[in-house]
Design a protein around this motif. Sequence first.
Motif, mmCIF file in Angstrom:
data_model
loop_
_atom_site.group_PDB
_atom_site.id
_atom_site.type_symbol
_atom_site.label_atom_id
_atom_site.label_comp_id
_atom_site.label_asym_id
_atom_site.label_seq_id
_atom_site.Cartn_x
_atom_site.Cartn_y
_atom_site.Cartn_z
ATOM 1 N N GLN A 21 -92.900 126.772 -75.557
ATOM 2 C CA GLN A 21 -91.460 126.732 -75.809
ATOM 3 C C GLN A 21 -91.214 126.748 -77.321
ATOM 4 O O GLN A 21 -92.073 126.298 -78.082
ATOM 5 N N PRO A 22 -90.067 127.216 -77.749
ATOM 6 C CA PRO A 22 -89.750 127.126 -79.179
ATOM 7 C C PRO A 22 -89.733 125.673 -79.678
ATOM 8 O O PRO A 22 -90.124 125.392 -80.793
ATOM 9 N N ILE A 42 -92.361 119.093 -81.084
ATOM 10 C CA ILE A 42 -93.118 120.074 -81.860
ATOM 11 C C ILE A 42 -92.320 121.367 -81.886
ATOM 12 O O ILE A 42 -92.145 122.029 -80.863
ATOM 13 N N THR A 43 -91.831 121.740 -83.056
ATOM 14 C CA THR A 43 -90.971 122.909 -83.220
ATOM 15 C C THR A 43 -91.783 124.082 -83.765
ATOM 16 O O THR A 43 -92.475 123.947 -84.766
ATOM 17 N N LEU A 44 -91.683 125.224 -83.100
ATOM 18 C CA LEU A 44 -92.426 126.415 -83.503
ATOM 19 C C LEU A 44 -91.556 127.443 -84.219
ATOM 20 O O LEU A 44 -92.017 128.537 -84.501
ATOM 21 N N THR A 45 -90.322 127.102 -84.468
ATOM 22 C CA THR A 45 -89.407 128.038 -85.113
ATOM 23 C C THR A 45 -88.622 127.322 -86.200
ATOM 24 O O THR A 45 -88.401 126.122 -86.130
ATOM 25 N N ALA A 50 -81.832 131.438 -78.897
ATOM 26 C CA ALA A 50 -81.081 131.371 -77.637
ATOM 27 C C ALA A 50 -81.849 132.125 -76.557
ATOM 28 O O ALA A 50 -82.121 133.318 -76.697
ATOM 29 N N LEU A 51 -82.203 131.418 -75.481
ATOM 30 C CA LEU A 51 -82.975 132.000 -74.382
ATOM 31 C C LEU A 51 -82.418 131.542 -73.047
ATOM 32 O O LEU A 51 -81.914 130.428 -72.960
ATOM 33 N N LEU A 60 -77.790 128.835 -70.720
ATOM 34 C CA LEU A 60 -78.358 129.456 -71.906
ATOM 35 C C LEU A 60 -78.888 128.300 -72.739
ATOM 36 O O LEU A 60 -78.160 127.363 -73.043
ATOM 37 N N ARG A 61 -80.162 128.333 -73.077
ATOM 38 C CA ARG A 61 -80.771 127.242 -73.828
ATOM 39 C C ARG A 61 -80.880 127.660 -75.285
ATOM 40 O O ARG A 61 -81.503 128.672 -75.599
ATOM 41 N N VAL A 62 -80.251 126.878 -76.157
ATOM 42 C CA VAL A 62 -80.312 127.132 -77.588
ATOM 43 C C VAL A 62 -81.257 126.097 -78.185
ATOM 44 O O VAL A 62 -80.941 124.908 -78.236
ATOM 45 N N PHE A 63 -82.440 126.556 -78.581
ATOM 46 C CA PHE A 63 -83.433 125.675 -79.179
ATOM 47 C C PHE A 63 -83.122 125.547 -80.667
ATOM 48 O O PHE A 63 -83.020 126.539 -81.377
ATOM 49 N N VAL A 64 -82.983 124.294 -81.127
ATOM 50 C CA VAL A 64 -82.585 124.033 -82.510
ATOM 51 C C VAL A 64 -83.656 123.163 -83.171
ATOM 52 O O VAL A 64 -83.947 122.070 -82.677
#
Length: 126
Positions: A21-22, A42-45, A50-51, A60-64
């Motif tokens: 996951q991001p 743990i953030t990879l971005t 948005a996925l 809609l999942r917005v990874f921040v």
Amino acid sequence: MILNGQRYQTRASSITLNLDQPVNQLEVRTDLDCQGVYTQSITLTEEPIALPNPIDSGDLRVFVPAEDGAKVRIRMFSMTGSSLLNKEVVIDKGEVKINMDGYARGVYLLNVTHQEQLYSYKIIKR
């Protein structure tokens, strides 16, 4: 240990897990409650993502990449410029969810503002 909701168990001194996951949520504990629980996001971005995109229904999942409890401004526009959504939301487990069930099929502009930085995404609703 629990990674993104999936439980793993080992007696080895090390383990390799896929971060898929991001933003990944890790929780590590032992059989003894007195030893406590270790949690880490743990953030990879470095930018919000948005996925899924395109999306058929659901969230809609917005990874921040920010601490839980931080706030972001979410704005959604139609392609004609009409404002459809404008709210400040709190990041929970590295993400913000936007339910897309009430939106018609089409293309939308999603703006995510975090720490005075604007990120824009074209979202396709099928």
